[in-house]
Design an enzyme around this catalytic site. Sequence first.
Site, PDB file in Angstrom:
ATOM      1  CB  ILE A  55      -6.105   5.596  -0.959  1.00 46.06           C
ATOM      2  CG1 ILE A  55      -5.873   4.215  -0.878  1.00 46.06           C
ATOM      3  CG2 ILE A  55      -5.471   6.301   0.263  1.00 46.06           C
ATOM      4  CD1 ILE A  55      -4.366   3.630  -0.952  1.00 46.06           C
ATOM      5  CB  SER A  56     -11.024   3.216   0.862  1.00 51.10           C
ATOM      6  OG  SER A  56     -11.526   3.334  -0.422  1.00 51.10           O
ATOM      7  CE  LYS A  57     -12.125   4.259   8.347  1.00 49.36           C
ATOM      8  NZ  LYS A  57     -12.279   3.867   9.745  1.00 49.36           N
ATOM      9  N   PRO A  58      -7.700   0.407   4.680  1.00 47.31           N
ATOM     10  CG  PRO A  58      -5.754   0.014   5.450  1.00 47.31           C
ATOM     11  CD  PRO A  58      -6.376   1.161   5.301  1.00 47.31           C
ATOM     12  NE  ARG A  63      -4.278   1.797   2.177  1.00 45.27           N
ATOM     13  CZ  ARG A  63      -4.508   2.700   3.218  1.00 45.27           C
ATOM     14  NH1 ARG A  63      -3.368   3.103   3.839  1.00 45.27           N
ATOM     15  NH2 ARG A  63      -5.559   3.460   3.020  1.00 45.27           N
TER      16      ARG A  63
END
Length: 216
Positions: free
Chosen positions: A59-62, A33
């Site tokens: 970018i979205s949270k993991p 990431r």
Amino acid sequence: MDSAAVRARMVQKLAAMGIGSVAVLRAMGQVERHRFVDTALVNQAYEDTSLPIGLGQTISKPNVVARMAELLLDSPLGHAGPLGRVLEIGTGCGYQAAVLAVLAREVYSIERLRGLHDKARANLRPFRLPNVHLLFGDGMVGYAKGAPYAGIIAAAGGEAIPQAWLDQLAVGGRLVAPMVTPGGQQALVVVDKTAKGLQQQLLEAVHFVPLKSGIA
Ligand code: SAH
């Protein structure tokens, strides 16, 4: 950065937060990431937080990427074996596309902002993922040439699920997307296409950038 160790810790946290799919946890442990965020943010790349990627997008949270991937796999077509073709709306920096590339045979990912489409292309180049197809265009109309899709995943939320997405979903396939609910909040929506029709489930509240029409 010893990124493998940091990723392994992230994967442990994802499992503790309820991600149960071994395939998804493996994919999250595999994709670097930190290669998708700006240098100044590399130290935060494995925290469970969304991060800016430019042009006002994130970018979205993991945990959200993993949750949506897990939901996507949990469909009749997903249970039948490796997932076939997947459509992603909102390529952003390309991170989620790289995760999906581990889980699906082919990934078609559309982005409406030229700057991010180019950024994703540059970010993904070193990974050499022949099964990821990046498209520049308005994802509201889907991508008919790749249809039908075993899975459709949106990283931006609108007021409703565009009809084109439902049309392009295969029978046995599943769509996972954020959507604005009547209360004005965003929630995750899962739509299954069955031989008998569409079945929709409204899940937990989420915070995604808005789905917009047209290109820029
Ligand atoms: N999956 C991405 C998340 C990016 S944020 C990642 O891993 O980085 C969501 C993205 O959706 C933004 O880049 C935004 O520009 C894009 N988007 C919004 N509406 C869209 C549309 N109609 N078609 C394609 N992309 C869209």
